[in-house]
Design an enzyme around this catalytic site. Structure first.
Site, PDB file in Angstrom:
ATOM      1  N   ARG A 173      -2.322   0.965  -6.708  1.00 22.66           N
ATOM      2  CA  ARG A 173      -1.430   0.859  -5.559  1.00 22.66           C
ATOM      3  C   ARG A 173      -0.046   0.353  -5.925  1.00 22.66           C
ATOM      4  O   ARG A 173       0.969   0.887  -5.467  1.00 22.66           O
ATOM      5  CB  ARG A 173      -2.038  -0.092  -4.527  1.00 22.66           C
ATOM      6  N   SER A 211      -5.540   6.331   4.690  1.00 19.39           N
ATOM      7  CA  SER A 211      -6.425   5.994   3.588  1.00 19.39           C
ATOM      8  C   SER A 211      -5.866   6.481   2.261  1.00 19.39           C
ATOM      9  O   SER A 211      -5.303   7.561   2.139  1.00 19.39           O
ATOM     10  CB  SER A 211      -7.793   6.616   3.809  1.00 19.39           C
ATOM     11  N   HIS A 232       0.851  -1.187   0.000  1.00 13.77           N
ATOM     12  CA  HIS A 232       0.000   0.000   0.000  1.00 13.77           C
ATOM     13  C   HIS A 232       0.883   1.231   0.000  1.00 13.77           C
ATOM     14  O   HIS A 232       1.776   1.357   0.815  1.00 13.77           O
ATOM     15  CB  HIS A 232      -0.890  -0.026   1.244  1.00 13.77           C
TER      16      HIS A 232
END
Lengths: 668, 250, 262
Positions: A360, A307, A289
């Site tokens: 990502r 986030s 991520h």
């Protein structure tokens, strides 16, 4: 059916106690017919269990996250007797709770052209064509039911003023199909599933065992029929028998030591199943991520994710010039001193149409690349800027605060830096593991009776998972797939197919578990479990992380066994088994990671292509993009354990794409 | 920086327990409080002694597992912060830090800083749910929810069930926790059919678990890592009164 | 469970009882103070007011019994709740540097009050008992005045003749009878509070009562569920103002006596 005894109760030398010698055949059991009808037809064809008999069937569910809790609750609602186990002190604490962004569903509430087919298509494409079409289509189909279910449970989803559900677009999707509950979607969905589970516990249909860690699975006659569990408070080892065992034990990201997973997340349950004969599929597919808070020092115990939505308004950059970057690292220059022309907004430069919103894996790899070039902006050398100055100028600080206030607060809490005044620093971290136990269309592993759901299986995300799809998959498996498909297995095998815990197979496994614990406690060396875990994590991150190459992987395949050897000679686990002993728990998990890491490297080594989260440096386009090899690697790699110190055997499930046209992803 | 730690040690629920002293040396201000304890534990294990047992899992302030009283304040007293997100930059070189478990009769100590919070689970089990079977539900948009109610329900639903409210309360009252749960579901239209049953059942279970009563001191609100408002306690009292009148008379 | 058993047997039910009985007692305290203040209108006013009260007969007894009931419930619930509280938390924290509710420093009275409700309550109960013995049962041994018995303080209740003015002229000593003649409350109060230590005790007790009320009046709204962040300021201000006014009202009497205004 009579239970055949086929094991002498002596200590077993190998772990493959009961699995048959017959060859593993990976039968995906994909139903025939058009993709849109497969699931309906399949459900019709599945055998049903007589309602009156359901309560005579027992099912063990290990794990109480979204998948485990929803499965346990739904099975109990159907009438099965369920035993559910979790290592946490309450089922509500499973790591599903940490998901922030949202959950996808093809509701098309926004009238923007979404459909099950589009969600299916996006997921297959996002997974870089390494997932099973039929499973993904089913996932997209049931996604709509999940939202209905959760709303009915009282999950406080975000709403519009008219009282209807709000959506946002997420992770680069072209439609708004993500449902969310502030920044806590995972927690709210889990509380929903937990409440359904609670209801069944109070009705006496589920027996809940908290602070209980599954240490092995028990095979009888080639079927999974029970588990052996350690009570983490008293240390007591107990046996549990059932007609079927469901693993909902999450992912294995903690093999990297540093990941966004919870401290307790581990691979033990899946890996023990693997050692009993279940195939492990695509272990090398891990997701990194891009927006995590960088490591601050050697003490770091885990990484915190922020986030992905931050990339909607933040701009990612590093200085153009290495020397400037070095000055920033030394603290001689502050980011606000760097003029715009000396900044390299590398994502915007390389991907003009997607810019900071590339998937990502692409964002992560590029961050690594610029850091490898020596242009990192944090002292550890691992971090790039995520800058909101332009957004603040454009929208005003208040709007930014409204959208991201909680994330900015969290950032300040952890780093002590005010991100309204200075750019954030971010770096990629391991986040999700697409690989997992191999399962067929019914979510059953190649071991009859052993099911795997949620992140613990491999089925739906291929080589890369899209944002807001993990929650969807966990709940789809638990609420709407497993409760039907498990019936087929149970009906086929009958009520009598449940062994007693006095069966010799249970004693053998319990002996093995106990002797393993004894061994861990008796080494009395110098090094802590954490130090081994950290060292393994470093190897995995360096050699099997964001970018991999043959040389590195081969090196890892040499160093990991060495480390493992040292582990079994020089480990220090104080205390005893008969009490709460966190060092012992950790040691057991690290022992499995030390074997599992090797399997990951092996898988990464054999996959001579780049796809999704798996980037082999040897296989890239001249522009540095991932280069898939569909001719040779369009398969699921499923590894079969062949015994201690033996090479595992690779099985291949070929992937067939009837619906989706395979293309090279491009985000230029 | 260097710190002295005074830590509660207790072998099991039956043990009387005692304080032990440790030194935490070379602590970086960037460490989280639990990472500081990790460092201390690494030293303890290397010496062959048993590490200080403490609960933690997600370490990002959402799972509610971590539970320790730091210098007399659950989670250490930084606004809206769990112990796992508390960082050492809030402490000074040479400080002595006292670390204790949650203290409440309804939260017996398992070991050292680890307590048994299953009483919370039992309260939830007594009625903290909406009885819907998987599959037998209407379309999600068939039941509109006023945004104000939904937002308020979300404020309550944020509770992570850590138990800091109980630990902080001089009466070890679980009112804030139960109030958050009761309020969340009673604010949603989906929660209406069981509204009265739920309030009565959850309060009864709360009493049975041996929690104390609310004296409206507000300590719970002060330490709540999700900053859940005392208003929800008033709301629950109201819910309970309503339930008493409707159900209690029958 | 029936309504009654729920109310008496659950924590929230008992909090309701606490709040409702507290509200009733607050009402009494207000009326009692207003009655006291009639003293500033002169002896006739207060004595007449007392006579009026006494003439209510059975109504007076109903009021007295319900007051007694409320006191009983209030104290029973308080003791029950606080013993549960003690049981719920047996340990104090060693590491306490400052109390967790120190964030409420701005409302220092109410915070202090909140933490000491049971103690202020019990002291007030003891005082109330003494106060009854002092002025209602007129136990001569505790009034601090040698050889003076309030039982002998009566006034003429009708105007009869030149010097005799109703409700202000004392009946001769030994004349007058409880229930038949009007009591000389004015003289009782002025001589009673003329004893300095009794006045001091009274002022302290009333002070405690008002501290008790400064929290109780606001917590009451919380217990019956009509408090919110929005109304909290108003409610707290009401509680504090009411407590201060009551304090001023009650204390004005002994102060006036001590300083010779009455």
């Amino acid at each position: 059916m009579a239970i055949k005894k086929k094991k002498t109760p002596t200590k077993a030398k190998t772990v493959k106690t009961n699995s048959r010698t017959s060859k593993v055949i990976l039968d995906s059991k994909i139903p025939a017919g058009p993709i849109a009808d497969k699931w309906d037809k399949h459900r019709f064809n599945l055998k049903l269990v007589n309602p009156a008999n359901k309560r005579k069937y027992e099912v063990i569910v290990v794990g109480s996250g979204l998948a485990g809790a929803s499965a346990a609750a739904s099975l109990a609602e159907l009438g099965y007797k369920v035993k559910c186990f979790c290592y946490q002190d309450s089922p509500r604490r499973a790591h599903s709770i940490a998901a922030q962004g949202g959950i996808n569903a093809a509701k098309n509430y926004q009238n923007d052209g979404d459909s099950a087919y589009r969600l299916f298509y996006d997921t297959v494409k996002g997974g870089d064509y390494r997932s099973r079409e039929s499973n993904v289509y089913r996932l997209a189909q049931v996604s709509v039911d999940i939202i209905d279910q959760c709303a009915a449970q009282g999950v406080p989803f975000a709403r519009e003023y008219g009282g209807l559900l709000a959506n946002r677009s997420f992770g680069g999707a072209q439609v708004s199909r993500t449902f969310y509950a502030r920044g806590q979607t995972g927690q709210q969905l889990l509380l929903g599933a937990y409440s359904a589970l609670n209801r069944q516990i109070s009705l006496g249909n589920v027996e809940m065992h908290t602070r209980s860690e599954m240490l092995d699975v028990v095979m009888i006659d080639g079927h999974a029929k029970g588990i052996v569990v350690r009570n983490m408070i008293s240390g007591e080892i107990s046996r549990h028998a059932a007609h079927s065992v469901v693993l909902a034990t999450g992912g294995y990201g903690n093999v990297f030591f540093l990941s966004t997973n919870a401290m307790g997340c581990n691979v033990t349950a899946s890996y023990r199943a693997y050692k009993r004969g279940a195939c492990f599929a695509n272990p090398c597919f891990t997701q990194i991520h891009p927006t995590c808070i960088p490591v601050s020092g050697d003490h770091q115990s885990k990484l915190t994710l922020m986030s992905e939505s931050l990339r909607n308004d933040g701009r990612v950059w590093v200085p153009k010039d290495k020397k400037t970057a070095e000055k920033i690292r030394k603290g001689e220059l502050s980011p606000n001193d760097i003029s715009d022309k000396d900044r390299d907004y590398f994502l915007e430069r390389k991907y003009p149409s997607f810019g900071n919103l590339v998937p990502r894996d692409v964002a992560s790899r590029n961050a690594k690349e610029v850091c490898d070039e020596g242009r990192s902006v944090v002292s550890s050398g691992l971090g790039v800027y995520l800058d909101f100055a332009d957004s603040i100028k454009r929208m005003g600080e208040n709007t930014v605060r409204e959208r991201y206030g909680n994330l900015f607060d969290m950032y300040e809490k952890i780093t002590g830096t005010n991100a309204y005044q200075n750019p954030m620093t971010i770096y990629p971290a391991v986040h999700y593991t697409m690989g997992g136990l191999w399962v067929d269309y019914n979510l059953m592993s190649n071991l009859p009776g052993l099911f795997a759901i949620g992140e613990a299986n491999f089925s739906d995300h291929g080589a890369n998972r899209l944002g807001a799809s993990a929650l969807m998959q966990g709940l789809a498996d638990g609420y709407f797939v497993l409760p039907y498909t498990i019936g087929q297995y149970l009906a086929e095998n009958g009520i009598s197919d449940r062994p007693s815990i006095d069966d010799s197979a249970f004693s053998v496994v319990q002996d093995e578990v106990e002797s393993r614990i004894e061994t861990l406690l008796s080494i009395k060396g110098d090094r802590t479990p954490t130090s081994f875990h950290r060292e393994l994590g470093q190897i995995m991150w360096d050699k099997c992380g964001m970018a991999r190459n043959k040389e590195g992987l081969e090196e890892a395949l040499l160093t990991i066994p060495k480390l493992r050897k040292e582990f079994w000679q020089n480990l220090s686990v104080p205390g005893k088994n008969t009490a709460l002993n966190q060092s012992l728990e950790h040691a057991g998990r690290v022992a499995d990671f030390l074997e599992f890491g090797e399997l990951m490297c092996r898988d990464a080594l054999q996959r001579e292509e780049s796809c999704g989260g798996h980037f082999r440096e040897e296989h890239q386009t001249p522009e540095g993009e991932a280069k898939r090899n569909d001719d040779d690697f369009s398969y699921v790699s499923a590894w079969e354990h062949k015994g201690e110190n033996k090479k595992p055997q690779l099985h291949k499930e070929n992937l067939v794409y009837d619906e989706v046209k395979m293309t090279q992803r491009s985000y230029k | 920086m260097n710190l002295k730690l005074k830590v509660w040690r207790q072998d099991n629920a039956e043990d009387d327990g005692r304080f032990e002293y440790f030194e935490a040396l070379d602590i970086s201000p960037d460490m989280s409080f639990l990472e500081m304890l990790d460092v201390v534990n690494e030293g303890i294990i290397s010496d062959g002694d048993e590490a200080i047992a403490f609960d933690s899992d997600c370490r990002e302030g959402i799972c509610g597992t971590c539970s320790m009283v730091i210098n007399g304040v659950p989670h250490g007293g930084q606004k809206g912060t769990t112990a796992c997100q508390l960082h050492m930059r809030h402490f000074n070189d040479g400080d002595t830090i006292v670390i204790e478990p949650w203290r409440a009769t309804a939260f017996p100590v398992h070991r050292d800083l680890i307590v048994d919070r299953s009483s919370f689970d039992r309260i939830q089990r007594s009625g903290g749910f909406i009885s819907v079977r998987t599959g037998s539900v209407p379309d999600a948009n068939a039941t509109p929810v006023a945004k104000e109610n939904s937002d308020l329900a979300m404020d309550a639903a944020q509770c992570i069930g850590c138990g800091a409210c109980v630990a902080a309360c001089k009466n070890a009252s679980a009112m804030l926790f139960v109030a958050a749960k009761v309020s969340h579901l009673s604010l949603m239209p989906q929660g209406q059919p069981e509204r009265n049953r739920r309030a009565l059942a959850m309060v009864n279970q709360m009493d049975e678990e041996g929690f104390g009563n609310c004296s409206v001191n507000g300590s719970c609100e002060a330490v709540c890592p999700k900053e859940i408002s005392l208003d929800f306690i008033a709301r629950m009292n109201r819910e309970y009164g309503r339930a008493l009148l409707k159900k209690g008379c029958s | 469970m029936s309504l009654a058993s729920n109310i008496f047997n659950t924590s929230l039910g008992r909090k309701y009882l606490m709040a409702l009985s507290g509200a009733g007692l607050f009402g009494f305290v207000v009326v009692h103070m207003l009655g006291n203040l009639t003293i500033f209108a002169g002896p006739a006013a207060i004595n007449q007011y007392a006579a009026k009260l006494h003439s209510l007969g059975p109504l007076l007894w109903i009021a007295r019994l319900s007051l007694l009931g409320m006191v009983g419930i209030h104290i029973w619930a308080a003791i029950k709740l606080s013993s549960e509280n003690k049981r719920a938390r047996k340990f104090q924290y060693e590491g306490t540097i400052e109390p967790v509710d120190s964030h409420r420093k701005s409302e220092i009275v109410s915070r202090y009050a909140a933490r000491t409700m049971i103690y202020s309550g019990l002291i007030i109960a003891a005082f109330a008992f003494y106060h009854l013995a002092h002025y209602t049962w007129k136990v001569p041994q505790i009034n601090g005045l040698n050889n003076i018995d309030f039982e002998t303080f009566y006034v003429h209740d009708v105007n009869a003749g030149e010097k005799q003015i109703a409700y202000t002229t004392a009946l001769p000593e030994g004349v007058g009878k409880e229930g038949e003649n009007a009591v000389d409350v004015y003289r009782m109060v002025t001589s009673g509070f003329g004893v300095w230590w009794i006045s001091i005790f009274y002022i302290i007790s009333v002070g405690l009562l008002c501290i008790h009320l400064s929290h109780g009046l606001s917590a009451m709204f919380q217990s019956i569920g009509i408090k919110s962040k929005a109304s909290q300021k108003l409610i707290n201000r009401f509680a504090l103002t009411a407590a201060l006014l009551l304090f001023a009202g009650y204390v004005s009497v002994p102060i006036s006596v001590l300083f010779g205004f009455l």
